[in-house]
Design a protein around this motif. Structure first.
Motif, PDB file in Angstrom:
ATOM      1  N   TYR A 185       0.867  -1.181   0.000  1.00  0.00           N
ATOM      2  CA  TYR A 185       0.000   0.000   0.000  1.00  0.00           C
ATOM      3  C   TYR A 185       0.901   1.229   0.000  1.00  0.00           C
ATOM      4  O   TYR A 185       1.766   1.379   0.856  1.00  0.00           O
ATOM      5  CB  TYR A 185      -0.913   0.033   1.234  1.00  0.00           C
ATOM      6  N   THR A 186       0.729   2.091  -0.975  1.00  0.00           N
ATOM      7  CA  THR A 186       1.532   3.303  -1.048  1.00  0.00           C
ATOM      8  C   THR A 186       0.703   4.440  -1.624  1.00  0.00           C
ATOM      9  O   THR A 186      -0.243   4.209  -2.371  1.00  0.00           O
ATOM     10  CB  THR A 186       2.815   3.092  -1.896  1.00  0.00           C
ATOM     11  N   THR A 187       1.080   5.648  -1.229  1.00  0.00           N
ATOM     12  CA  THR A 187       0.450   6.845  -1.799  1.00  0.00           C
ATOM     13  C   THR A 187       1.467   7.584  -2.664  1.00  0.00           C
ATOM     14  O   THR A 187       1.181   8.664  -3.159  1.00  0.00           O
ATOM     15  CB  THR A 187      -0.038   7.781  -0.680  1.00  0.00           C
ATOM     16  N   LYS A 188       2.656   6.990  -2.844  1.00  0.00           N
ATOM     17  CA  LYS A 188       3.729   7.654  -3.593  1.00  0.00           C
ATOM     18  C   LYS A 188       3.799   7.109  -5.017  1.00  0.00           C
ATOM     19  O   LYS A 188       3.547   5.931  -5.244  1.00  0.00           O
ATOM     20  CB  LYS A 188       5.069   7.425  -2.898  1.00  0.00           C
ATOM     21  N   LYS A 189       4.207   7.975  -5.932  1.00  0.00           N
ATOM     22  CA  LYS A 189       4.335   7.554  -7.332  1.00  0.00           C
ATOM     23  C   LYS A 189       5.360   6.440  -7.499  1.00  0.00           C
ATOM     24  O   LYS A 189       5.176   5.523  -8.273  1.00  0.00           O
ATOM     25  CB  LYS A 189       4.726   8.749  -8.211  1.00  0.00           C
ATOM     26  N   LYS A 190       6.481   6.533  -6.757  1.00  0.00           N
ATOM     27  CA  LYS A 190       7.541   5.538  -6.921  1.00  0.00           C
ATOM     28  C   LYS A 190       7.703   4.650  -5.694  1.00  0.00           C
ATOM     29  O   LYS A 190       8.711   3.993  -5.539  1.00  0.00           O
ATOM     30  CB  LYS A 190       8.870   6.246  -7.214  1.00  0.00           C
ATOM     31  N   GLY A 191       6.718   4.637  -4.814  1.00  0.00           N
ATOM     32  CA  GLY A 191       6.840   3.840  -3.595  1.00  0.00           C
ATOM     33  C   GLY A 191       6.552   2.369  -3.837  1.00  0.00           C
ATOM     34  O   GLY A 191       5.827   2.004  -4.752  1.00  0.00           O
ATOM     35  N   THR A 192       7.143   1.512  -2.979  1.00  0.00           N
ATOM     36  CA  THR A 192       6.877   0.068  -3.078  1.00  0.00           C
ATOM     37  C   THR A 192       5.774  -0.345  -2.117  1.00  0.00           C
ATOM     38  O   THR A 192       5.210  -1.422  -2.253  1.00  0.00           O
ATOM     39  CB  THR A 192       8.137  -0.748  -2.705  1.00  0.00           C
ATOM     40  N   GLY A 193       5.511   0.488  -1.110  1.00  0.00           N
ATOM     41  CA  GLY A 193       4.527   0.117  -0.106  1.00  0.00           C
ATOM     42  C   GLY A 193       5.059  -0.897   0.888  1.00  0.00           C
ATOM     43  O   GLY A 193       4.296  -1.578   1.557  1.00  0.00           O
ATOM     44  N   LEU A 194       6.387  -0.999   1.000  1.00  0.00           N
ATOM     45  CA  LEU A 194       6.974  -1.970   1.919  1.00  0.00           C
ATOM     46  C   LEU A 194       7.662  -1.322   3.114  1.00  0.00           C
ATOM     47  O   LEU A 194       7.920  -1.981   4.112  1.00  0.00           O
ATOM     48  CB  LEU A 194       7.983  -2.859   1.180  1.00  0.00           C
ATOM     49  N   GLY A 195       7.964  -0.039   3.049  1.00  0.00           N
ATOM     50  CA  GLY A 195       8.736   0.635   4.104  1.00  0.00           C
ATOM     51  C   GLY A 195       8.126   0.514   5.478  1.00  0.00           C
ATOM     52  O   GLY A 195       8.786   0.090   6.430  1.00  0.00           O
ATOM     53  N   LEU A 196       6.850   0.861   5.627  1.00  0.00           N
ATOM     54  CA  LEU A 196       6.230   0.821   6.949  1.00  0.00           C
ATOM     55  C   LEU A 196       5.934  -0.609   7.389  1.00  0.00           C
ATOM     56  O   LEU A 196       5.947  -0.904   8.584  1.00  0.00           O
ATOM     57  CB  LEU A 196       4.965   1.673   6.992  1.00  0.00           C
ATOM     58  N   MET A 197       5.714  -1.509   6.446  1.00  0.00           N
ATOM     59  CA  MET A 197       5.540  -2.913   6.799  1.00  0.00           C
ATOM     60  C   MET A 197       6.847  -3.439   7.420  1.00  0.00           C
ATOM     61  O   MET A 197       6.830  -4.147   8.426  1.00  0.00           O
ATOM     62  CB  MET A 197       5.172  -3.737   5.568  1.00  0.00           C
TER      63      MET A 197
END
Length: 169
Positions: A113-125
């Motif tokens: 889950y990400t709200t960034k154009k280039k995010g992976t959505g893994l950082g906070l996980m």
């Protein structure tokens, strides 16, 4: 990327939370300066050493600081604070960015889950996984238009595995 999401058991050793924060800021210093962000360090004096894996905690800090930097698009203040209480030590990463809307807060720890154009959505996980492996917890406070604070609490005592007693006889 698989290495980043594969859980590894923390190699706990007594370490200084303040030193891990200083090292993380040292790594990200040039990027913070390029973005013209003001950094405030409110690090508690005489903070006890806590059982932690400094490399994993640095990963947590780098992820949280990078998120904070990306939230502050027009300058701002990044505040890192440490303290002690409730049988542990804690640190917080606060930004003066746009905040996280309530409907997103419930999903930000979900994989991909990400709200960034280039995010992976893994950082906070990854942050959540490392903190849990340390026996700690994460608190999040966010106000749209004012900013976000992530507060991480870590226990001062390592949790001992509970041993099952053998039945008598």
């Amino acid at each position: 990327m698989l290495q980043a999401i594969r859980p590894t058991t923390p190699k706990l050793q007594p370490a200084s939370l303040n030193e891990v924060i200083r090292a993380s800021l040292g790594l990200l210093g040039p990027e913070l300066q390029n973005r013209h962000l003001h950094v405030e360090q409110k690090l508690a004096a005489n903070l006890p050493l806590a059982p932690m894996d400094p490399a994993q905690l640095q990963q947590v800090l780098v992820n949280l600081i990078k998120n904070a930097m990306q939230a502050m698009t027009k300058g701002g203040t990044l505040t890192l604070t440490t303290g002690e209480g409730a049988g542990g030590v804690w640190f917080s990463v606060s930004d003066t960015g746009g905040g996280i809307p309530q409907e997103q807060i419930n999903r930000i720890f979900e994989p991909f889950y990400t709200t960034k154009k280039k995010g992976t959505g893994l950082g906070l996980m990854i942050v959540q996984r490392i903190v849990r492996a340390h026996g700690g917890r994460i608190e999040l406070e966010s106000h749209v238009g004012r900013g976000t604070t992530f507060r991480i609490w870590l226990p001062l005592q390592e949790r001992k595995p509970r041993l099952l007693e053998a039945p008598p006889g």
